[in-house]
Structure formats: C-alpha cells, structure tokens
Design an enzyme around this catalytic site. Structure first.
Site, PDB file in Angstrom:
ATOM      1  N   TYR A 128       0.777  -1.234   0.000  1.00  0.00           N
ATOM      2  CA  TYR A 128       0.000   0.000   0.000  1.00  0.00           C
ATOM      3  C   TYR A 128       0.813   1.291   0.000  1.00  0.00           C
ATOM      4  O   TYR A 128       0.242   2.371  -0.106  1.00  0.00           O
ATOM      5  CB  TYR A 128      -0.965  -0.013   1.186  1.00  0.00           C
ATOM      6  CG  TYR A 128      -2.014  -1.092   1.030  1.00  0.00           C
ATOM      7  CD1 TYR A 128      -3.115  -0.900   0.216  1.00  0.00           C
ATOM      8  CD2 TYR A 128      -1.873  -2.327   1.668  1.00  0.00           C
ATOM      9  CE1 TYR A 128      -4.063  -1.891   0.041  1.00  0.00           C
ATOM     10  CE2 TYR A 128      -2.819  -3.330   1.511  1.00  0.00           C
ATOM     11  CZ  TYR A 128      -3.906  -3.107   0.687  1.00  0.00           C
ATOM     12  OH  TYR A 128      -4.839  -4.106   0.515  1.00  0.00           O
TER      13      TYR A 128
ATOM     14  N   PHE B 166      -9.423  -5.123  11.380  1.00  0.00           N
ATOM     15  CA  PHE B 166     -10.762  -4.869  10.871  1.00  0.00           C
ATOM     16  C   PHE B 166     -10.812  -5.229   9.383  1.00  0.00           C
ATOM     17  O   PHE B 166      -9.805  -5.416   8.762  1.00  0.00           O
ATOM     18  CB  PHE B 166     -11.185  -3.422  11.083  1.00  0.00           C
ATOM     19  CG  PHE B 166     -10.199  -2.389  10.577  1.00  0.00           C
ATOM     20  CD1 PHE B 166     -10.243  -1.965   9.251  1.00  0.00           C
ATOM     21  CD2 PHE B 166      -9.246  -1.849  11.414  1.00  0.00           C
ATOM     22  CE1 PHE B 166      -9.348  -0.997   8.783  1.00  0.00           C
ATOM     23  CE2 PHE B 166      -8.348  -0.881  10.967  1.00  0.00           C
ATOM     24  CZ  PHE B 166      -8.393  -0.458   9.652  1.00  0.00           C
TER      25      PHE B 166
END
Length: 409
Positions: free
Chosen positions: A123, A409
């Site tokens: 990322y 998450f």
C-alpha cells in the site's frame, strides 16, 4: 469482455465475499462469523470489480473515528476486505479500486483512510505509511516475575461469561479510546466480534474465558483469554493465549497481569497486538525472557492533508511549511503552512518557501506521533530545507504515548 467496477449491491454480497475468502486461502469461516460480517459490511462504502458474473476484486470501508494526538476522534475510512482474484493479477484491478475508493473517501469528507495490511509492501504506492506498531510477546512465566504497583491488592477479580459482561468491557474500552492515538471508536455491532469462538479456530485451546477487575463495584479492567494445555515428562507446560486485556489504571493492570502469571498448569503467556510502550514491560524481572517482537499495524493515509493536520494538536509549538508530494491524490501536492500547539492547529496552502519536503506517505507514518520525522529524515525520506525545522516538527508531531490499534478490521 472488460471488467466492471461498481458499488456493492445487496444481492452481490455472497459472490463478493466468496472472492475475498478465496483470495485469503479459501478456508471458510464459521457460519456465525460470516453472518456477522454480512451485517457489518457497509454496502454503500464497498466496491467490487466484476468480470461477467464473477467477482474478481473487492474493497470495503468502515465508518470509523480514530483518535489522534490531542484526543480528538477524527472521521476515517477503515479500508478493509481488499482482494484481487489470482486470475486477474497485474491488470490494474487493485489500482482501479484504490483510485475509486480514495476519490469516494474525499467526497465523504473524511480526511483519513486507514488499513491493516496482509503484506505491508502493497500500500505504500497508494500513499499509506505505517503509523502504528504492535508488540507481541511470549513470556516464560517460570523464569519471569512481576513487581506490582501500589493498590493491586485492592482490586477484586472474578470470572464471568464473556457475553454477560460484554457491555461492561466495552465501557472500559470506550473510556480508553481518547487516551491513545490510533484507537478506534467501535461502531455498533463490532462488540459481537469478541464473542465469536468457533472450536475450529482454537487450535486445541479452551473456549474463550473472561476475568473482570472491579473496585468499589465498578469494572475497571478485563482480560479475555484461552488456555492451551500441554504436558512434558517433568510436568505441565500449558500456554495462556491472551485475546485482549484492558485496564483503566495501573493497579487494575497489575492485578490482571498477576492473574495471568499465576494460572495453574501453565508456564507461558502468548500475548499479541499490544502497545509497544505497554506498562507490563516495566514490571517484569527479565524482559529478555519475554521474546518481544514488533510488527507493523495501522497504515495511515492522509486524504485531505490540510484537514488532517489541522485535526490534531502538537505537543510543542510548530510553524513549518511542508512541501508535500502526492502523485496518487494530486490535490494534496504543494506547500502547506502548519501552525499549531497543544490547543489546536491550522494548515493552509501557501506560496511561502518550504521548510521540509516529504511525501504524503511519510506524513501518514508520522501523523499519529509514533514515527519520528527525524527518523524518516535519517532514512532520506524527509528533507530539511530550513535549518532547525526538522527538530521543531519532529518534537511537535510526537505523542506522549505510543499510538496503538488494538484489533484488526
């Protein structure tokens, strides 16, 4: 036939989620966990790439609020469920989803996007920097002892079924959220994640157990854990596997740790995802026998540089002009004057000469106060253009406590 990128529809969820599971190894989750994630998925904030009737790419976002230095809770897109089918690699699927997602986050008015990465190398090219780290430990309780803070003996511990004390435990967690940058205010429904306990995922350990710490009838801490029994010719050598542990004060923290150390038939504590500065490290007699391991956790992306930098405070006064490079979100590129202190901050565009030059990735890494701009400069990732500006900004950006993300998450 080309691919189609679109917002997730209700009737597409099964195919969308199956693609995600397949990309992460294909091991099915329990029916209970699958149904919970169906309910937690925010369809209007989730996208997929489709090749005909087949989903080949997924990405979602949760509506989070993340604590920043100063204690404010800043809206942030919790990027999640990102996957690309192995049959469609190197076709620009991931880039197209990241492009659409960050455009959406900007339109929603959220200054931050955050994620946890299965592989940290992925990322950075989209402007995410590693903003928090977690500490894992494997503690040999036969060789390590604890020194406990005053008041530990005044804390009462009791066993409780995890579901019965869920609200009390969530209340403790909510009180801790403003105290540490990186913590996420849990949205409704997320508390149920802590009750998932499928036998297939215990790896031979016990069902989830819970102990709460109380003082004057109030819950001031808790620990959820499992025990994995093991024996050798000399006797028991079981492991305490800690799921999560939270406490409101040093005495409650010490009482819970003493409980873990004293559990019968065990000789190890396996604890993960802890703050790198957590206090127990200063209570143990021999930190070398705790086998500490640090790894990356929350990756931070400033979607709106001005709004994000103005949303936090600075532990010493700062007045610097930042030359920001952001090729993936070019609206951030340019010079920004940041002025702030412990009371608040402003960050506006300027034509004044730059004091520091860096990319948005480095700003994301330093944003929560756990990564020093001076350290990034030492790696050649931040350039000082005005003498003294680096020290001023590095101290100002810091945090009194290490930022921490308690869960994925």
């Amino acid at each position: 036939m080309g691919t189609d990128l679109r917002v997730l529809r209700q009737d597409d969820w099964e195919e969308w989620y199956d693609n995600l599971i397949r990309a992460f190894g294909g091991v099915p989750e329990s029916a209970e966990e699958r149904e919970l994630f169906r309910q937690l998925t925010e369809h209007e904030r989730s996208i997929g790439v489709w090749d005909g009737e087949r989903c080949v790419g997924t990405a979602g976002a949760f509506s989070f609020r993340v604590t920043v230095p100063g204690g404010a809770a800043v809206p942030a897109a919790g990027v999640t469920m990102v996957s690309v089918a192995a049959t469609h690699r190197r076709r620009g699927v991931l880039t197209s989803m990241m492009r659409r997602q960050l455009d959406d986050v900007r339109s929603w008015g959220e200054p931050l996007a955050v994620l946890t990465a299965s592989e940290p190398v992925i990322y950075g090219r989209f402007g995410y920097g590693v903003g928090t780290y977690n500490l894992n430990a494997d503690i040999d309780t036969t060789r390590v002892r604890l020194s406990l803070p005053a008041g530990t003996d005044d804390v009462r511990l009791r066993y409780a079924a995890p579901a019965e004390v869920l609200d009390a435990c969530e209340s403790v967690y909510a009180r801790l959220v403003p105290r540490r940058p990186g913590m996420v205010a849990r949205i409704p429904g997320w508390e149920r994640l802590w009750l998932l306990d499928p036998e297939s995922e215990r790896d031979g350990a016990s069902p989830l157990q819970c102990v709460v710490a109380e003082r004057d009838g109030e819950v001031v801490g808790f620990v959820r854990y499992r025990v994995k029994a093991d024996w050798e010719p000399a006797g028991p050598r079981g492991t305490v596997i800690v799921s999560d542990l939270e406490a409101l004060d040093p005495a409650a923290h010490g009482a819970l740790w003493r409980f873990l150390f004293d559990l019968d038939l065990t000789s190890r504590i396996d604890i993960r995802r802890r703050p790198v500065d957590e206090a127990w490290q200063y209570l143990v007699s021999d930190v070398r026998r705790c086998s500490l391991l640090v790894r990356d956790s929350l990756h931070v992306r400033l979607v709106d540089v001005g709004a994000a930098l103005a949303a936090r405070t600075y532990q010493t006064p700062v007045d610097v002009v930042l030359e920001v490079e952001d090729s993936f979100c070019p609206w951030n590129t340019g010079r920004w004057r940041l002025s702030g202190d412990t009371k608040g901050a402003s960050c506006e565009r300027t034509t004044d000469p730059a004091d520091l030059a860096l990319s948005v990735r480095e700003l994301g890494a330093a944003y929560l106060g756990g990564v020093s701009l001076a350290s990034l400069a030492g790696a050649g990732l931040v350039r000082e253009l005005r003498q003294g500006a680096l020290a001023e900004a590095a101290v100002g950006f810091g945090s009194a406590v290490a930022p921490w993300l308690p869960h994925g998450f």
